[in-house]
Write a protein that holds these residues in place. Structure first.
Motif, PDB file in Angstrom:
ATOM      1  N   ASP A  67       0.625  -0.714   0.346  1.00 47.91           N
ATOM      2  CA  ASP A  67       0.347   0.241   0.372  1.00 47.91           C
ATOM      3  C   ASP A  67       0.748   1.280   0.099  1.00 47.91           C
ATOM      4  O   ASP A  67       0.569   2.430  -0.757  1.00 47.91           O
ATOM      5  CB  ASP A  67      -1.302   0.253   1.577  1.00 47.91           C
ATOM      6  N   THR A  68       1.303   1.075   0.708  1.00 46.15           N
ATOM      7  CA  THR A  68       3.090   2.437   0.523  1.00 46.15           C
ATOM      8  C   THR A  68       3.809   2.333  -0.350  1.00 46.15           C
ATOM      9  O   THR A  68       3.276   3.518  -1.160  1.00 46.15           O
ATOM     10  CB  THR A  68       3.714   2.353   2.093  1.00 46.15           C
ATOM     11  N   HIS A  70       2.345   1.721  -3.401  1.00 47.97           N
ATOM     12  CA  HIS A  70       1.621   2.111  -3.926  1.00 47.97           C
ATOM     13  C   HIS A  70       0.846   3.817  -4.325  1.00 47.97           C
ATOM     14  O   HIS A  70       1.370   4.463  -4.741  1.00 47.97           O
ATOM     15  CB  HIS A  70       0.003   1.249  -4.212  1.00 47.97           C
ATOM     16  N   GLN A  71       1.295   4.283  -2.533  1.00 49.00           N
ATOM     17  CA  GLN A  71       0.875   5.342  -2.798  1.00 49.00           C
ATOM     18  C   GLN A  71       2.305   6.494  -3.025  1.00 49.00           C
ATOM     19  O   GLN A  71       1.713   7.507  -4.189  1.00 49.00           O
ATOM     20  CB  GLN A  71       0.996   5.941  -1.308  1.00 49.00           C
ATOM     21  N   LEU A  72       3.335   5.700  -3.217  1.00 50.01           N
ATOM     22  CA  LEU A  72       4.702   6.595  -3.535  1.00 50.01           C
ATOM     23  C   LEU A  72       4.540   6.192  -5.685  1.00 50.01           C
ATOM     24  O   LEU A  72       5.289   7.256  -5.886  1.00 50.01           O
ATOM     25  CB  LEU A  72       5.688   5.710  -3.332  1.00 50.01           C
ATOM     26  N   LYS A  74       1.869   6.960  -7.161  1.00 51.35           N
ATOM     27  CA  LYS A  74       1.624   8.203  -7.842  1.00 51.35           C
ATOM     28  C   LYS A  74       2.107   9.200  -7.943  1.00 51.35           C
ATOM     29  O   LYS A  74       2.980   9.629  -7.106  1.00 51.35           O
ATOM     30  CB  LYS A  74      -0.079   8.143  -6.720  1.00 51.35           C
TER      31      LYS A  74
END
Length: 74
Positions: A67-68, A70-72, A74
């Motif tokens: 999840d981390t 994935h956020q990075l 973006k």
């Protein structure tokens, strides 16, 4: 199962692998084989077991923090 005979190679002792075994291992002259102890003797592989352990640790880390990542991304 086939037997491999040890032979004198200069001041060392070696084994000559038949081409069928080399093909099965996907190795050729100049490649490196790694051995690890196994329950019934040793295992020969063309893959570095230490590198595989490191890659597996990296995969687990990336999975745990996907999840981390994935956020990075973006």
């Amino acid at each position: 199962m086939s037997a491999l005979k040890l032979t004198q190679i200069g001041n060392s002792v070696g084994v000559i692998f038949p081409k069928e075994l080399l093909a099965r291992l996907k190795v050729e002259k100049g490649d490196t084989l790694f051995w690890t102890e196994a329950a019934n003797g040793v295992t020969l592989t063309p893959y570095d077991p230490e590198l595989e352990e490191q890659l597996q640790a990296g995969r687990e880390f990336m999975h745990e923090y996907r999840d981390t990542f994935h956020q990075l991304a973006k």
